[in-house]
Motif scaffolding. Structure first.
Motif, PDB file in Angstrom:
ATOM      1  N   PHE A   1      12.405   8.184  -7.485  1.00  0.00           N
ATOM      2  CA  PHE A   1      12.679   8.053  -6.316  1.00  0.00           C
ATOM      3  C   PHE A   1      12.804   7.034  -5.625  1.00  0.00           C
ATOM      4  O   PHE A   1      12.011   6.149  -5.971  1.00  0.00           O
ATOM      5  N   LYS A   2      12.998   6.886  -4.497  1.00  0.00           N
ATOM      6  CA  LYS A   2      12.028   5.298  -3.695  1.00  0.00           C
ATOM      7  C   LYS A   2      11.580   5.571  -3.174  1.00  0.00           C
ATOM      8  O   LYS A   2      11.222   6.538  -1.971  1.00  0.00           O
ATOM      9  N   SER A   3      10.838   3.790  -3.051  1.00  0.00           N
ATOM     10  CA  SER A   3       8.845   4.872  -1.506  1.00  0.00           C
ATOM     11  C   SER A   3      10.015   4.064  -0.566  1.00  0.00           C
ATOM     12  O   SER A   3      10.834   3.107  -0.884  1.00  0.00           O
ATOM     13  N   PRO A   4       9.449   4.583   0.135  1.00  0.00           N
ATOM     14  CA  PRO A   4       9.780   4.891   2.022  1.00  0.00           C
ATOM     15  C   PRO A   4       9.347   2.732   2.396  1.00  0.00           C
ATOM     16  O   PRO A   4       8.205   2.367   1.243  1.00  0.00           O
ATOM     17  N   SER A   5       9.921   2.359   2.961  1.00  0.00           N
ATOM     18  CA  SER A   5      10.075   1.188   3.515  1.00  0.00           C
ATOM     19  C   SER A   5       9.515   1.105   5.317  1.00  0.00           C
ATOM     20  O   SER A   5       9.833   2.183   5.693  1.00  0.00           O
TER      21      SER A   5
ATOM     22  N   SER B   1       0.589  -0.701  -0.018  1.00  0.00           N
ATOM     23  CA  SER B   1      -0.300   0.165   0.035  1.00  0.00           C
ATOM     24  C   SER B   1       1.017   1.523   0.028  1.00  0.00           C
ATOM     25  O   SER B   1       0.715   1.691  -0.941  1.00  0.00           O
ATOM     26  N   ILE B   2       2.240   1.600   0.270  1.00  0.00           N
ATOM     27  CA  ILE B   2       2.880   2.470   0.745  1.00  0.00           C
ATOM     28  C   ILE B   2       3.626   2.715  -0.512  1.00  0.00           C
ATOM     29  O   ILE B   2       3.562   3.768  -0.995  1.00  0.00           O
ATOM     30  N   PHE B   3       4.192   1.284  -1.000  1.00  0.00           N
ATOM     31  CA  PHE B   3       4.293   1.543  -2.320  1.00  0.00           C
ATOM     32  C   PHE B   3       3.239   2.422  -3.613  1.00  0.00           C
ATOM     33  O   PHE B   3       3.648   3.366  -4.533  1.00  0.00           O
ATOM     34  N   PHE B   4       2.401   1.808  -3.639  1.00  0.00           N
ATOM     35  CA  PHE B   4       1.223   2.292  -4.946  1.00  0.00           C
ATOM     36  C   PHE B   4       1.325   3.335  -4.686  1.00  0.00           C
ATOM     37  O   PHE B   4       0.707   4.428  -5.162  1.00  0.00           O
ATOM     38  N   TRP B   5       1.013   4.333  -2.742  1.00  0.00           N
ATOM     39  CA  TRP B   5       0.768   4.960  -2.511  1.00  0.00           C
ATOM     40  C   TRP B   5       1.629   6.294  -3.538  1.00  0.00           C
ATOM     41  O   TRP B   5       2.222   7.829  -4.456  1.00  0.00           O
ATOM     42  N   ALA B   6       2.666   5.497  -2.970  1.00  0.00           N
ATOM     43  CA  ALA B   6       3.647   6.699  -4.033  1.00  0.00           C
ATOM     44  C   ALA B   6       4.249   6.862  -5.241  1.00  0.00           C
ATOM     45  O   ALA B   6       4.122   7.665  -5.632  1.00  0.00           O
ATOM     46  N   TYR B   7       3.424   5.294  -5.646  1.00  0.00           N
ATOM     47  CA  TYR B   7       3.689   5.785  -7.424  1.00  0.00           C
ATOM     48  C   TYR B   7       2.705   6.514  -7.868  1.00  0.00           C
ATOM     49  O   TYR B   7       3.106   7.181  -8.740  1.00  0.00           O
TER      50      TYR B   7
END
Length: 145
Positions: free
Chosen positions: A116-120, A39-45
């Motif tokens: 950019f890199k998404s948060p982990s 979910s965090i990755f798709f938000w960053a995307y």
């Protein structure tokens, strides 16, 4: 004798539910962490796509300010907390059909690439790929260039 045997077996099964829960909890927690990280990755995307779109609009509205850090700063502000680390913003201008002048002209195209890199959430899962989005806009007005 039969009643004693049943009582002894019942007593030996104490704690079985806790052990079973412990085994299942590991799987459920891993699944939950995976869902949250995805979910965090798709938000960053989505944020990267929006930042690229807004950046292309910003450059199309103000093409004379293409080399200034003002437009880059605005694009980075759109990304905000969706990035973990450095944000790369790369504008590229291309000539429109029939445009031959040295400067920017109406009809030229600007493409903005944001990376950019998404948060982990702690490195429990393998890293997701970098977020890399591009968007284009047509320059309509170049007054003052």
């Amino acid at each position: 004798m039969c009643g004693e045997h049943k009582r002894a077996r019942k007593r030996n099964e104490r704690g079985a539910a806790a052990v079973e829960f412990g085994l299942i909890a590991v799987i459920l927690l891993t699944l939950l962490i995976g869902i949250i990280q995805a979910s965090i990755f798709f938000w960053a995307y989505q944020t990267g796509a929006n930042a690229a779109r807004e950046g292309a609009r910003q450059y199309a509205v103000d093409p004379c300010n293409a080399d200034a850090s003002d437009n880059v700063a605005k694009v980075k502000a759109f990304v905000g907390g969706a990035a973990s680390g450095a944000i790369t913003v790369t504008p590229t201008f291309s000539k429109g059909p029939g445009n031959t002048g040295a400067g920017k002209e109406p009809g030229d195209q600007v493409t903005v690439r944001v990376k950019f890199k998404s948060p982990s959430i702690g490195g429990f899962l393998p890293e997701f790929p970098d977020v890399e989005k591009t968007a284009s806009a047509r320059i309509e007005y170049v007054g003052g260039c």
